[in-house]
Design a protein around this motif. Structure first.
Motif, PDB file in Angstrom:
ATOM      1  N   ARG A 195       0.831  -1.203   0.000  1.00  0.00           N
ATOM      2  CA  ARG A 195       0.000   0.000   0.000  1.00  0.00           C
ATOM      3  C   ARG A 195       0.869   1.258   0.000  1.00  0.00           C
ATOM      4  NH1 ARG A 195      -3.812   1.815   5.053  1.00  0.00           N
ATOM      5  NH2 ARG A 195      -4.761   3.668   4.090  1.00  0.00           N
ATOM      6  N   THR A 196       1.927   1.240   0.803  1.00  0.00           N
ATOM      7  CA  THR A 196       2.805   2.416   0.864  1.00  0.00           C
ATOM      8  C   THR A 196       3.535   2.621  -0.445  1.00  0.00           C
ATOM      9  OG1 THR A 196       3.127   2.115   3.245  1.00  0.00           O
ATOM     10  CG2 THR A 196       4.747   3.448   2.085  1.00  0.00           C
ATOM     11  N   ARG A 197       4.110   1.558  -1.017  1.00  0.00           N
ATOM     12  CA  ARG A 197       4.857   1.692  -2.263  1.00  0.00           C
ATOM     13  C   ARG A 197       3.945   2.116  -3.409  1.00  0.00           C
ATOM     14  NH1 ARG A 197       9.015   3.300  -1.073  1.00  0.00           N
ATOM     15  NH2 ARG A 197       9.471   3.234  -3.310  1.00  0.00           N
ATOM     16  N   ARG A 198       2.715   1.574  -3.432  1.00  0.00           N
ATOM     17  CA  ARG A 198       1.796   1.954  -4.500  1.00  0.00           C
ATOM     18  C   ARG A 198       1.410   3.419  -4.377  1.00  0.00           C
ATOM     19  NH1 ARG A 198      -2.916  -1.095  -3.535  1.00  0.00           N
ATOM     20  NH2 ARG A 198      -1.755  -2.918  -4.197  1.00  0.00           N
ATOM     21  N   ALA A 199       1.143   3.866  -3.132  1.00  0.00           N
ATOM     22  CA  ALA A 199       0.785   5.275  -2.929  1.00  0.00           C
ATOM     23  C   ALA A 199       1.943   6.190  -3.305  1.00  0.00           C
ATOM     24  CB  ALA A 199       0.382   5.494  -1.472  1.00  0.00           C
ATOM     25  N   ALA A 200       3.179   5.772  -2.985  1.00  0.00           N
ATOM     26  CA  ALA A 200       4.346   6.577  -3.338  1.00  0.00           C
ATOM     27  C   ALA A 200       4.511   6.658  -4.854  1.00  0.00           C
ATOM     28  CB  ALA A 200       5.601   5.995  -2.702  1.00  0.00           C
ATOM     29  N   ALA A 201       4.291   5.528  -5.546  1.00  0.00           N
ATOM     30  CA  ALA A 201       4.419   5.520  -7.007  1.00  0.00           C
ATOM     31  C   ALA A 201       3.347   6.396  -7.652  1.00  0.00           C
ATOM     32  CB  ALA A 201       4.324   4.091  -7.532  1.00  0.00           C
ATOM     33  N   GLU A 202       2.114   6.334  -7.127  1.00  0.00           N
ATOM     34  CA  GLU A 202       1.043   7.156  -7.686  1.00  0.00           C
ATOM     35  C   GLU A 202       1.316   8.634  -7.472  1.00  0.00           C
ATOM     36  OE1 GLU A 202      -2.448   5.704  -5.804  1.00  0.00           O
ATOM     37  OE2 GLU A 202      -2.599   3.900  -7.060  1.00  0.00           O
ATOM     38  N   LEU A 203       1.818   8.985  -6.291  1.00  0.00           N
ATOM     39  CA  LEU A 203       2.146  10.385  -6.028  1.00  0.00           C
ATOM     40  C   LEU A 203       3.269  10.856  -6.948  1.00  0.00           C
ATOM     41  CD1 LEU A 203       1.809  12.968  -4.400  1.00  0.00           C
ATOM     42  CD2 LEU A 203       3.383  12.023  -2.691  1.00  0.00           C
ATOM     43  N   SER A 204       4.285   9.991  -7.145  1.00  0.00           N
ATOM     44  CA  SER A 204       5.383  10.339  -8.047  1.00  0.00           C
ATOM     45  C   SER A 204       4.864  10.586  -9.462  1.00  0.00           C
ATOM     46  CB  SER A 204       6.423   9.213  -8.051  1.00  0.00           C
ATOM     47  OG  SER A 204       7.407   9.429  -9.038  1.00  0.00           O
ATOM     48  N   THR A 210       2.105  16.643 -13.376  1.00  0.00           N
ATOM     49  CA  THR A 210       1.765  18.031 -13.065  1.00  0.00           C
ATOM     50  C   THR A 210       2.845  18.984 -13.548  1.00  0.00           C
ATOM     51  OG1 THR A 210       0.481  17.347 -11.132  1.00  0.00           O
ATOM     52  CG2 THR A 210       1.227  19.636 -11.202  1.00  0.00           C
ATOM     53  N   VAL A 211       4.105  18.633 -13.297  1.00  0.00           N
ATOM     54  CA  VAL A 211       5.210  19.478 -13.741  1.00  0.00           C
ATOM     55  C   VAL A 211       5.250  19.544 -15.264  1.00  0.00           C
ATOM     56  CG1 VAL A 211       7.716  19.736 -13.768  1.00  0.00           C
ATOM     57  CG2 VAL A 211       6.555  19.085 -11.649  1.00  0.00           C
ATOM     58  N   ALA A 219      -3.133  27.424 -18.251  1.00  0.00           N
ATOM     59  CA  ALA A 219      -3.928  27.966 -19.359  1.00  0.00           C
ATOM     60  C   ALA A 219      -5.408  27.674 -19.181  1.00  0.00           C
ATOM     61  CB  ALA A 219      -3.430  27.392 -20.683  1.00  0.00           C
ATOM     62  N   PHE A 220      -5.742  26.513 -18.625  1.00  0.00           N
ATOM     63  CA  PHE A 220      -7.146  26.123 -18.484  1.00  0.00           C
ATOM     64  C   PHE A 220      -7.674  26.339 -17.066  1.00  0.00           C
ATOM     65  CE2 PHE A 220      -5.775  23.664 -22.199  1.00  0.00           C
ATOM     66  CZ  PHE A 220      -6.785  24.001 -23.093  1.00  0.00           C
ATOM     67  N   GLY A 221      -6.888  27.016 -16.239  1.00  0.00           N
ATOM     68  CA  GLY A 221      -7.354  27.308 -14.887  1.00  0.00           C
ATOM     69  C   GLY A 221      -7.573  26.066 -14.045  1.00  0.00           C
ATOM     70  N   ALA A 222      -6.810  25.009 -14.318  1.00  0.00           N
ATOM     71  CA  ALA A 222      -7.009  23.736 -13.617  1.00  0.00           C
ATOM     72  C   ALA A 222      -5.967  23.485 -12.532  1.00  0.00           C
ATOM     73  CB  ALA A 222      -6.977  22.583 -14.632  1.00  0.00           C
ATOM     74  N   ARG A 227      -3.862  20.766  -7.743  1.00  0.00           N
ATOM     75  CA  ARG A 227      -3.243  20.876  -6.430  1.00  0.00           C
ATOM     76  C   ARG A 227      -4.024  20.043  -5.402  1.00  0.00           C
ATOM     77  NH1 ARG A 227      -3.595  25.934  -5.987  1.00  0.00           N
ATOM     78  NH2 ARG A 227      -1.542  26.519  -6.816  1.00  0.00           N
ATOM     79  N   GLU A 228      -5.340  20.087  -5.495  1.00  0.00           N
ATOM     80  CA  GLU A 228      -6.165  19.283  -4.588  1.00  0.00           C
ATOM     81  C   GLU A 228      -5.945  17.790  -4.814  1.00  0.00           C
ATOM     82  OE1 GLU A 228      -8.612  18.391  -1.560  1.00  0.00           O
ATOM     83  OE2 GLU A 228      -7.859  20.377  -2.126  1.00  0.00           O
ATOM     84  N   ARG A 229      -5.769  17.420  -6.077  1.00  0.00           N
ATOM     85  CA  ARG A 229      -5.505  16.015  -6.384  1.00  0.00           C
ATOM     86  C   ARG A 229      -4.170  15.564  -5.806  1.00  0.00           C
ATOM     87  NH1 ARG A 229      -6.422  13.420 -12.385  1.00  0.00           N
ATOM     88  NH2 ARG A 229      -5.565  11.336 -11.975  1.00  0.00           N
ATOM     89  N   LEU A 230      -3.165  16.426  -5.903  1.00  0.00           N
ATOM     90  CA  LEU A 230      -1.871  16.108  -5.302  1.00  0.00           C
ATOM     91  C   LEU A 230      -1.994  16.011  -3.782  1.00  0.00           C
ATOM     92  CD1 LEU A 230       0.586  18.380  -7.340  1.00  0.00           C
ATOM     93  CD2 LEU A 230       0.423  15.889  -7.411  1.00  0.00           C
ATOM     94  N   ARG A 231      -2.812  16.889  -3.196  1.00  0.00           N
ATOM     95  CA  ARG A 231      -3.001  16.849  -1.747  1.00  0.00           C
ATOM     96  C   ARG A 231      -3.654  15.518  -1.339  1.00  0.00           C
ATOM     97  NH1 ARG A 231      -5.616  21.174  -1.413  1.00  0.00           N
ATOM     98  NH2 ARG A 231      -3.866  22.556  -0.944  1.00  0.00           N
ATOM     99  N   GLU A 232      -4.609  15.044  -2.127  1.00  0.00           N
ATOM    100  CA  GLU A 232      -5.272  13.776  -1.818  1.00  0.00           C
ATOM    101  C   GLU A 232      -4.292  12.610  -1.907  1.00  0.00           C
ATOM    102  OE1 GLU A 232      -8.486  13.464  -4.532  1.00  0.00           O
ATOM    103  OE2 GLU A 232      -9.686  15.062  -3.584  1.00  0.00           O
TER     104      GLU A 232
END
Length: 584
Positions: A195-204, A210-211, A219-222, A227-232
């Motif tokens: 669970r930890t490794r999968r969450a780390a890979a998804e965040l990466s 995002t970058v 450009a699209f105001g998204a 940012r909220e998705r990254l926070r989740e």
């Protein structure tokens, strides 16, 4: 969930990575010796110190010079051994991790593009970097130390038996329980680690995407939504890490309770048998308790190490899967030379599918004569890019052959050609050929690092890259940014074509490589390529009619086969597959 996330795939994943240590036998042995001296010195130190204190308190006997000298010597030995063990173990771990990173990269390269197709770059980065880095603990703290702990425990138990035959009866069951704790929770630890490794890979993966797409998000105001998705994703990773650490804290408490129970057991043995060794002024009682604690402490540490290693199964499984990834196109066993001079290509009865049960190519027969320019057309998904991938030998066909044919008719199967010779003979330029972080000249020289400045400028001039360089601040020495971010899509296409031409391939495959250019730019490049062909065979995959019309011959791919082939005038005059492609 990937295959490497399943318990069956993770079982034995850590053991499978032990052979990497085979190349570091000497350093592993030195690490074991340092760990053995470190642990043995600690046991001897605490035992002698406890005996000295017991003698001073109970028998009012001060330690002699020999005892003091021994205590000082053990402190020095312990300090040096601890430093040396940490130095050697981490040196060993980092050497192994460096080798693993290369093996992971080799595995990804060997199996590309099949293995990386559809995978997010952040996820690949997590496997190549994050998962490998996570294994540092396993190699630094769970190999030589386990062996040293076993030796120290065995020797200490023998000494305890000499002091009192009942003492091993107290220590051995506790040691067994300590060893059993990580085994009983093995599946739970593996699940939490996964669970930890999968969450780390998804965040990466989310961070990398995002970058990469920061301009589009702005450009699209998204950006706020992203940012909220990254926070989740960050919260999900934090939750997984907290759960894993909470269980580790609980396991540590259980280990401490077991060690304390062993010490209490030693006290009980001493109280019930006041004769024998316990009658010598009471000095042996604290020494025996310290010895029991000393021999069990490494076992407890080993139990903790095994527990943490269990949480690394997911990382080990992902790394192992990358290291052992099968090649999409295995190396030629008995390489044959590529025929000299101009080369044609021939596909005979070629069949291929991507393993999903859907046949993409079903008996393709196609010959491109040496020096000819052939346009391969068809509806989207017809298998045109698959043909390009087979010509580049990213995959091998499941049936039939793909051959290079010399002007004299000599043919050689691509499976019989050594990879360096194949790459020198055949170049494929895709629609989104990436550029790398570096200068414009560096990117042009990717396939021809020894090209002279004059050759580089000639290829650049042919594709209009010289005009791009003239507009840049430092010309060809200008950094183009990661993936050529400072250039437009059309400019990147020109650089990719110039890069391929600089390698002077005898077969050039263009897979929608001019799609980012306008009609005038496409026509300009086509004229330049035609002028520079001189015996080069070119396969053009394109949708733009003007591009297709300039080819010497056209082949139409439909339903996994070549439906018809001929010149533009011949095919356009009919009502067959080519007409259906034009009217789409």
């Amino acid at each position: 969930m990937t295959l490497t996330d399943t318990p069956a795939r993770q079982r034995g994943a850590l053991r499978a990575l032990l052979p990497v240590l085979a190349a570091h036998k000497a350093m592993t042995a030195r690490t074991f010796c340092a760990a053995l001296v470190d642990q043995a010195a600690l046991v001897a130190l605490v035992t002698l110190a406890a005996h000295t204190v017991g003698a001073a308190v109970v028998a009012h006997r001060l330690p002699g010079p020999g005892t003091v000298a021994a205590l000082v010597a053990l402190v020095l030995v312990r300090s040096l051994a601890t430093w040396r063990e940490m130095d050697l173990s981490h040196d060993l771990a980092y050497r192994v991790l460096a080798e693993l990173r290369v093996r992971v990269f080799d595995g990804l390269a060997r199996s590309a593009p099949a293995r990386i197709a559809g995978r997010r770059s952040g996820d690949l980065a997590a496997a190549a970097l994050g998962d490998v880095e996570a294994l540092e603990f396993f190699y630094a703290h769970a190999i030589a130390q386990l062996a040293a702990s076993g030796v120290v425990f065995g020797g200490g138990t023998v000494v305890l038996a000499v002091v009192d035959p009942w003492l091993p009866a107290v220590v051995l069951p506790v040691a067994g329980l300590l060893a059993l704790v990580p085994l009983l929770d093995g599946r739970g630890r593996a699940a939490r680690g996964t669970r930890t490794r999968r969450a780390a890979a998804e965040l990466s993966a989310e961070v990398v995407e995002t970058v990469d797409g920061l301009r589009e998000l702005l450009a699209f105001g998204a950006l706020d939504r992203r940012r909220e998705r990254l926070r989740e994703h960050g919260a999900r990773l934090g939750e997984a890490q907290r759960a894993e650490h909470a269980w580790e804290a609980g396991a540590a408490a259980v280990r401490d309770v077991l060690v304390v129970a062993a010490v209490v057991g030693v006290v009980v043995v001493a109280a019930r048998a006041p004769g024998g060794p316990w009658a010598s002024g009471g000095a042996w009682a604290p020494a025996a308790m310290a010895l029991a604690l000393g021999v069990l402490a490494p076992v407890a540490d080993s139990s903790a190490a095994l527990g943490q290693a269990g949480g690394l199964r997911a990382a080990a499984a992902r790394v192992g899967a990358a290291v052992r990834a099968p090649a999409g196109a295995p190396p030629a066993r008995d390489p044959r030379p590529v025929p000299a001079g101009p080369l044609g290509v021939r596909l005979r009865g070629v069949r291929f599918d991507y393993g999903a049960g859907r046949t993409v190519l079903d008996g393709v027969d196609l010959t491109v004569r040496a020096g000819e320019t052939l346009a391969l057309v068809g509806a989207s998904g017809a298998g045109k890019s698959t043909c390009a991938h087979l010509l580049a030998r990213f995959w091998d066909p499941t049936g039939g052959t793909v051959e290079l044919v010399g002007a004299d008719g000599t043919a050689v199967d691509l499976r019989d050609v050594a990879e360096p010779e194949l790459r020198a003979a055949v170049s494929v330029v895709g629609q989104d050929a990436p550029l790398f972080h570096g200068t414009l000249a560096d990117n042009l020289r990717l396939a021809a690092p020894d090209a002279t400045d004059e050759e580089l400028r000639a290829a650049a001039r042919l594709c209009g890259v010289d005009r791009i360089a003239d507009a840049l601040p430092d010309g060809f020495a200008t950094a183009v940014g990661e993936r050529g971010a400072t250039l437009s899509g059309g400019q990147r296409s020109r650089v990719a074509l110039a890069r391929a031409l600089l390698a002077r391939p005898r077969v050039l495959v263009l897979d929608e490589s001019t799609a980012h250019l306008d009609t005038a730019g496409d026509a300009e490049l086509s004229r330049a390529l035609a002028a520079a062909s001189r015996g080069r065979t070119t396969v053009v995959i394109a949708h733009r009619p003007a591009t297709v019309r300039r080819a010497d011959r056209i082949a139409v791919l439909e339903a996994g086969r070549i439906a018809e082939a001929g010149t533009w005038d011949e095919l356009a005059a009919g009502k067959g597959a080519f007409s259906r492609v034009l009217t789409r």
